[in-house]
Design a protein around this motif. Structure first.
Motif, mmCIF file in Angstrom:
data_model
loop_
_atom_site.group_PDB
_atom_site.id
_atom_site.type_symbol
_atom_site.label_atom_id
_atom_site.label_comp_id
_atom_site.label_asym_id
_atom_site.label_seq_id
_atom_site.Cartn_x
_atom_site.Cartn_y
_atom_site.Cartn_z
ATOM 1 N N UNK A 59 -38.075 5.787 -2.412
ATOM 2 C CA UNK A 59 -37.995 6.502 -3.682
ATOM 3 C C UNK A 59 -39.366 7.102 -3.958
ATOM 4 N N UNK A 60 -39.426 8.429 -3.957
ATOM 5 C CA UNK A 60 -40.727 9.089 -4.078
ATOM 6 C C UNK A 60 -41.188 9.230 -5.520
ATOM 7 N N UNK A 61 -40.302 8.962 -6.475
ATOM 8 C CA UNK A 61 -40.745 8.934 -7.859
ATOM 9 C C UNK A 61 -39.844 8.000 -8.649
ATOM 10 N N UNK A 62 -40.157 7.876 -9.932
ATOM 11 C CA UNK A 62 -39.487 6.853 -10.732
ATOM 12 C C UNK A 62 -38.076 7.192 -11.172
ATOM 13 N N UNK A 66 -35.453 8.418 -9.308
ATOM 14 C CA UNK A 66 -34.367 8.368 -8.342
ATOM 15 C C UNK A 66 -33.767 6.981 -8.258
ATOM 16 N N UNK A 67 -32.569 6.904 -7.693
ATOM 17 C CA UNK A 67 -31.970 5.586 -7.561
ATOM 18 C C UNK A 67 -31.251 5.384 -6.244
ATOM 19 N N UNK A 68 -31.169 4.127 -5.878
ATOM 20 C CA UNK A 68 -30.520 3.741 -4.630
ATOM 21 C C UNK A 68 -29.521 2.644 -4.945
ATOM 22 N N UNK A 80 -35.464 -1.116 -0.599
ATOM 23 C CA UNK A 80 -35.724 0.052 -1.407
ATOM 24 C C UNK A 80 -37.110 -0.087 -1.998
ATOM 25 N N UNK A 81 -37.842 0.993 -2.016
ATOM 26 C CA UNK A 81 -39.172 0.918 -2.595
ATOM 27 C C UNK A 81 -39.888 2.241 -2.462
ATOM 28 N N UNK A 82 -41.149 2.229 -2.876
ATOM 29 C CA UNK A 82 -41.964 3.443 -2.827
ATOM 30 C C UNK A 82 -42.762 3.455 -1.521
ATOM 31 N N UNK A 133 -48.677 1.617 -0.255
ATOM 32 C CA UNK A 133 -50.024 2.062 -0.652
ATOM 33 C C UNK A 133 -51.059 1.812 0.444
ATOM 34 N N UNK A 164 -53.495 13.553 0.795
ATOM 35 C CA UNK A 164 -52.398 12.765 0.253
ATOM 36 C C UNK A 164 -51.010 13.330 0.552
ATOM 37 N N UNK A 223 -45.756 9.660 6.483
ATOM 38 C CA UNK A 223 -45.129 8.352 6.301
ATOM 39 C C UNK A 223 -43.632 8.506 6.048
ATOM 40 N N UNK A 227 -30.953 -0.024 -7.417
ATOM 41 C CA UNK A 227 -32.374 0.146 -7.712
ATOM 42 C C UNK A 227 -32.571 1.437 -8.488
ATOM 43 N N UNK A 228 -33.076 1.329 -9.700
ATOM 44 C CA UNK A 228 -33.201 2.513 -10.541
ATOM 45 C C UNK A 228 -34.642 2.798 -10.968
ATOM 46 N N UNK A 229 -35.604 2.322 -10.207
ATOM 47 C CA UNK A 229 -36.985 2.771 -10.404
ATOM 48 C C UNK A 229 -37.692 2.607 -9.079
ATOM 49 N N UNK A 230 -38.804 3.296 -8.891
ATOM 50 C CA UNK A 230 -39.395 3.251 -7.549
ATOM 51 C C UNK A 230 -40.631 2.372 -7.441
ATOM 52 N N UNK A 265 -40.434 -0.729 -8.052
ATOM 53 C CA UNK A 265 -39.907 -2.039 -7.683
ATOM 54 C C UNK A 265 -39.537 -2.056 -6.211
ATOM 55 N N UNK A 266 -39.574 -3.226 -5.661
ATOM 56 C CA UNK A 266 -39.226 -3.345 -4.254
ATOM 57 C C UNK A 266 -38.090 -4.353 -4.092
ATOM 58 N N UNK A 267 -37.077 -3.966 -3.370
ATOM 59 C CA UNK A 267 -35.948 -4.858 -3.131
ATOM 60 C C UNK A 267 -35.792 -5.027 -1.628
ATOM 61 N N UNK A 304 -59.629 11.027 1.512
ATOM 62 C CA UNK A 304 -59.640 11.992 2.618
ATOM 63 C C UNK A 304 -60.851 12.912 2.542
#
Lengths: 429, 506, 252
Positions: free
Chosen positions: A341-344, A346-348, A369-371, A374, A387, A394, B435-438, B440-442, C75
């Motif tokens: 998820x590249x931003x807040x 979206x949903x999975x 699922x995650x961003x 870092x 960036x 990635x 999962x509705x925010x990014x 968080x990690x599941x 960078x």
């Protein structure tokens, strides 16, 4: 089971406008399929496997319009691959734009072309695999397709052709409603690659039945079109005999709604199925992979690898099941579904299932699922990669596990470059 | 059961396991207590609901609440989504209230309780005398924990027989009593919290329970109090053709801590019996609740005849920041289990944990798992589920992990492992992940496999028979969960693992 | 070349102060070693110099060849010639080692206004330099650091350093987890890069790496400050007596 009045209404409203093609070898299969639709009813959000994906726009009588998209920034997918090109415009075969239906070791004909031949091989497959795929979960849109398909291609693979067959779908009408049904039969020991590309129609219902005999192999790679507003419900039913192989990969970029259902039955010993998908969505994008792999014979292997990259409110859905029947001992089943998820916004949503009735098995699934990580991002930036580029790198690496399921390097590179181009175009400004 | 030789101790083998495997042929608690019981008339009507309320001497608000639930129940349908098959339950062909005659006038203390009832619990190894400890603990010489006290609320069919250590707990400010007593003594607390975690309309069985629950346990741990001992409830079904519907309500106020144990057994009968319980837990800011269950209801015989239908709703609401709830369950009994102990992680940094062992043998069916609903920021959840299926049994893990948009920077880790023993059983995994925010990690991982042949062979090469070897390997497979159990339960659970798999090999 | 003045750094998440006034000056052509007990802030210093998130600079400044380092993105720092050899190189599945190297080289060249290196030139250069570090073709093909042994990871870091030709090289405990042979290889790689235009900051816990990379200056870091500086003799002293003496000295 009787249908609720609501479902009855949805179903009859949709069926009213459709005309059942009659006559020819497929007519029995078509009327049987119509009965299936009527008894199953069209899907609603109350159905267990439509909880995460709203089916309404796929079942209305009226097609929700979808404006056309001109991809001036990219050459057509698979354009540089040596292939046999078969073109469908809004769901109608376009002979003028297509190559001759001639390729060594393969017989290709339009659905309906030799419909009066009672002994046509298509009888053994058309609607048969679809019907078998209605258990344990109903797929009424596929039954509707079998009943009402207006066009399609029948491919009989008798040996190993020298090049892939590319079904090219063109969307040229903002309210087109295409129903295509393809049938592919692979003889023992034969091997073929089928490519699919393009958006097909404003709304697309597609069914592909694939029957692979002992020792045969079918490779399938598709790139679903880039039209932002198109909707698609596709179904693939594959029956895989002993020592045979079925491999499928799907790339989805853009599209308002995509539901890709895959149903594979491993019926013969030592057969193998790999199904994979990579999707990237930005904004109004809903993508659903619903994949069922059934192990019905011993010593079979299956892999499901699905990756989704989502941003700006895009939604990704994965529903996958490995079903191992009682006699399917020594099954090796693997399934992974992951989203980045590249931003807040979206949903999975995922439901990865295992249903296992044999004991000597090794089955596993994973879902994450995650961003973006870092630590990885910092490592790349510390080496001087900025960036945005580091994020793309990635992201591509994340998708690569799915893309690398494609055996053919040329095709894998083609898909990889499309993904890279998409990411480049969609870099946040 | 055939007489076995004196068991020899083998190196590296857990003596408890060996003993348990040798000692037990079938279900250990299948006897019944011969006692005079009074029943409410068969069937379920508004009058029966009123009668239950009357028997408990309840105030009007409680009766009304029940009746409202009953009306609701009439309108809802039994759920059918679980992977369990059982004959249609005739809700009018059973009793909803059964009370030992001797309990008609509620005994003032345990000394006044019918000796037959006390003997029942003694036979089950449940200490109802305050100087006694839970069976097994006192014999463990290596244990440094002497005088570990466990307060017990003993529920027999529809009523609570008595509760131990009440005085001592009261000194600490902890309320521990039967639910019926709480309605009398602490109506304000009951009214405030009842149905606030599991609403009466939550699901078919919870609604049924809300209408007809007869008793259960009530716990209130006030602010910043660490409950001085483990609390426990022991449920015993004795009466035939009777459903047991108990209700447990646990409230841990700000900064409170409590560990609660639950055990249950029932006699061996040819007809199935219904058990539909509701457990509600409220954890305020910085509170911590541990809830451990060893569920050992009668599972039915080796042909699938009889056994308890166990339909249970358990949910914890982590209302305050940093509230923490941990569910640990060992599910070995019941013919059919339908149970999903869940956590609503509402407070920021709240934590939910679920550790489960579910063993099904013969014709048992279990559909069990958890829901972790992340609402607060920085919330954490962890799920470890071990399913073991043998005989003709079906064992399903069903779970939900949901990360809401405002549950930023939250984490979930889920591990579900299934083990199959024999080729007639099934093991299934049905997780839902939303999962509705990014931020968080599941992470979800699941595996299914059979008992490792190499491990079995290794054990047998060291002299164990097949069943012992299986018990040992399975205990190893469950270790991640077993080690989360309070000591009082760990040993019992370990034995149960072995017993439940009796007859699964060879 | 590198000027660190009165650097104070807090750990963001725990609100804890790690660096408490570091002063350090590294000239081009010199090798500085920083030693110190665990938790003294050595690795934090390397991360802050490279620009990792999670740290707050509360006081002080850092300049690299006249540029204010702290205002730059990671960078940009790399493009200015700063290189950190990570103590724990990150594994990135799906990104090939070669792809990564070429992307990094070209990103830095682009940032400096140079043209991209052709694929053939890059390949030739990488192969040659990899050979010196005994990195085989297979390691170059595999995903970045995935499945590499500890020694392979560290050699891969040095390979990146050799290829990227930075101005200031920071080696964060590059010797940890290496056997003697691997350490020699790493040291040879570093020594080959020593020249008048390049500075080094070698962070290490043990003296043994300094047998192979002779430092010009040795600093001892204690509790977030440089407690003592001296010649390579100082490192030998630590080797003999441990940090106890220095700790006692600084406590006074």
């Amino acid at each position: 089971m009787t249908l609720s009045p609501r479902i009855q209404e949805i179903t009859s409203r949709r069926l009213n406008d459709l005309v059942l093609p009659t006559g020819g070898w497929s007519s029995e299969a078509r009327s049987a399929a119509l009965n299936r639709v009527q008894s199953l009813g069209l899907p609603s959000n109350r159905d267990e496997y439509w909880k995460f994906t709203p089916p309404e726009t796929l079942t209305t009588a009226q097609v929700p319009p979808a404006s056309l998209f001109v991809d001036v920034d990219e050459s057509p997918v698979f354009g540089n691959i040596d292939r046999l090109k078969l073109v469908f415009v809004d769901g109608v075969f376009d002979a003028a734009a297509s190559d001759q239906l001639a390729l060594e070791n393969v017989t290709i004909e339009r659905l309906g072309e030799s419909k009066d031949r009672d002994d046509h091989w298509g009888r053994e497959v058309y609607g048969v695999l679809e019907q078998s795929g209605q258990v344990p979960v109903a797929r009424p849109l596929a039954a509707l397709n079998t009943a009402f398909a207006t066009d399609g291609i029948l491919i009989h693979v008798r040996g190993t052709p020298s090049k892939p067959i590319n079904l090219v779908y063109v969307h040229s009408n903002e309210t087109s409603d295409a129903i295509l049904h393809h049938v592919i039969k692979v003889n023992p020991g034969a091997e073929c690659t089928i490519l699919e590309s393009g958006p097909a129609a404003a709304r697309f219902n597609k069914c592909m039945e694939i029957d692979i005999a002992d020792g045969g192999a079918l490779h399938h790679v598709r790139a679903q079109g880039r039209d932002h507003e198109r909707r698609a419900a596709t179904h693939m039913f594959a029956r895989v005999a002993a020592n045979a192989l079925f491999k499928s990969f799907t790339l989805t970029v853009n599209g308002r709604l995509t539901r890709n259902e895959i149903f594979v039955e491993l019926l013969g010993r030592n057969s193998m199925a790999h199904v994979a998908g990579a999707c990237v969505g930005d904004g109004d994008f809903h993508h659903d992979d619903t994949v069922f792999v059934t192990h019905a014979a011993e010593d079979c292997k299956s892999r499901q690898v699905f990756k989704k990259v989502l941003r700006n409110g895009a939604t990704g859905v994965f529903q996958g099941k490995i079903l191992v029947k009682p006699d399917a001992q020594k099954t090796d089943g693997y399934q992974i579904s992951q989203s980045l998820l590249l931003d807040g916004d979206s949903q999975f949503l995922a439901k990865p299932e295992l249903e296992i009735y044999a004991d000597d098995v090794a089955c596993s699934h994973g879902s994450t699922s995650g961003a973006i990580d870092e630590g990885e991002l910092f490592y790349l930036r510390a080496r001087g990669i900025e960036q945005a580029e580091a994020t793309d790198l990635l992201t591509l690496a994340f998708l690569n596990e799915a893309v690398s399921e494609i055996d053919n390097e040329e095709l894998a590179d083609e898909i990889q470059s499309r993904l890279a181009a998409w990411l480049m175009r969609h870099r946040p400004s | 059961m055939t007489v076995l030789e004196q068991p020899q101790v083998k190196e590296g083998v857990d003596q408890e396991t060996v003993d348990a495997v040798r000692e037990i042929g079938t279900y250990k608690h299948g006897w019944e207590t011969d006692i005079e019981t009074e029943y409410a008339p068969k069937g379920l009507t508004a009058d029966i609901v009123r009668l239950i309320s009357e028997k408990n001497n309840e105030p009007e608000w409680m009766t009304d609440w029940r009746l409202q639930a009953y009306e609701r129940w009439l309108q809802v349908n039994e759920p059918s989504w679980a992977m369990v098959n059982y004959p249609q339950i005739d809700f009018q062909d059973q009793y909803y209230y059964a009370r030992p005659k001797s309990m008609e006038n509620k005994p003032k203390s345990l000394d006044e309780v019918d000796p037959k009832l006390l003997a029942t619990y003694e036979k089950l190894g449940i200490p109802l005398k305050e100087q006694m400890l839970l069976a097994g603990v006192e014999t463990d010489e290596t244990s440094a924990v002497e005088n570990r006290k466990v307060a017990v609320d003993a529920v027999f069919d529809s009523v609570s027989v008595g509760t131990t250590f009440q005085a001592e707990l009261k000194k600490a400010g902890v309320i521990f009593c039967s639910f019926s007593e709480a309605v009398q003594e602490h109506p304000d607390l009951v009214q405030k919290y009842l149905g606030s975690v599991v609403p009466m309309s939550d699901n078919y069985y919870a609604t049924l329970n809300s209408a007809v629950f007869s008793d259960g346990s009530f716990v209130y741990v006030p602010e910043n109090v660490r409950c001085p001992m483990e609390l426990s409830t022991y449920f015993r079904i004795n009466a035939e053709n009777t459903g047991q519907f108990e209700r447990t309500l646990i409230i841990a106020a700000k900064g409170a801590y409590v560990s609660y144990l639950e055990g249950c057994t029932a006699p061996q009968r040819d007809t199935s019996q219904l058990h539909a319980a509701v457990v509600e837990i409220v954890a305020e800011e910085d509170a911590e609740v541990k809830y451990s269950t060893v569920q050992n209801w009668y599972p039915g015989d080796e042909n699938g005849i009889g056994g308890i239908f166990n339909f249970v709703t358990k949910r914890a609401d982590c209302r305050g920041d940093r509230a923490k709830v941990m569910w640990t369950q060992v599910e070995t009994g019941s013919a059919v289990t339908w149970k999903y102990p869940s956590c609503i992680l509402r407070g920021n940094e709240a934590q939910g944990e679920f550790y489960s062992i579910a063993i099904t043998n013969n014709y048992q069916q279990a559909d069990t798992g958890t829901k972790m609903v992340h609402l607060g920021r920085n919330t954490r959840s962890r799920i470890v589920s071990k399913g073991i299926s043998a005989g003709q049994a079906q064992n399903t893990y069903r779970g939900l992990v949901s990360m809401h948009p405002r549950a930023q920077s939250s984490r979930n880790y889920t591990q579900c492992d299934s083990l199959l023993i024999g080729d007639k059983c099934g093991a299934h995994t049905v997780p839902y992940i939303e999962v509705k925010n990014n931020s968080s990690r599941v992470e979800h991982e699941a595996t299914t496999s059979k008992v490792d042949e190499d491990q079995l062979f290794y054990c047998r090469a060291r002299g164990m028979d097949e069943e012992e070897a299986v018990a040992l390997v399975v205990n190893g497979f469950c270790k991640d969960v077993l080690q989360e159990l309070p000591m009082e339960f760990a040993m019992e659970a370990q034995q149960l693992v072995a017993i439940s798999l009796e007859g699964s090999v060879g | 070349m590198l000027d660190i003045k009165n650097l104070h750094v807090d750990l963001e998440e725990e609100d804890k102060s790690i660096l408490k006034g570091v002063d350090l000056h590294v000239d081009a052509g010199r090798v500085h070693a920083i030693m110190g007990p665990n938790g003294s802030g050595k690795s934090t210093l390397s991360y802050v110099l490279a620009g990792r998130d999670g740290y707050t600079v509360t006081q002080g400044s850092v300049s690299l060849r006249g540029d204010d380092l702290l205002s730059l993105e990671p960078e940009e720092r790399a493009a200015k010639g700063l290189f950190l050899a990570f103590q724990y190189p990150v594994e990135i599945p799906g990104v090939g080692n070669m792809t990564f190297l070429r992307t990094a080289v070209n990103a830095q060249r682009k940032a400096r206004g140079d043209s991209e290196m052709s694929a053939t030139d890059f390949l030739r250069m990488t192969r040659e330099k990899a050979k010196q570090l005994q990195i085989d073709a297979d390691m170059l093909k595999r995903p970045l650091n995935v499945g590499f042994s500890g020694g392979e990871k560290k050699r891969n870091e040095i390979l990146q350093m050799v290829i990227l030709e930075p101005r200031l090289c920071i080696l964060d405990e590059t010797d940890s987890g290496l056997d003697v042979d691997a350490m020699k290889l790493v040291a040879e790689g570093v020594n080959a890069l020593r020249d008048d235009g390049r500075g080094f900051l070698v962070i290490t816990h043990y003296q043994r790496l300094l047998d192979h990379i002779k430092p010009d200056v040795v600093h001892i870091m204690v509790d977030g400050r440089i407690a003592k500086s001296g010649t390579s003799e100082l490192a030998l002293e630590v080797e003999r007596n441990g940090y106890a003496d220095i700790l006692a000295e600084t406590a006074l």
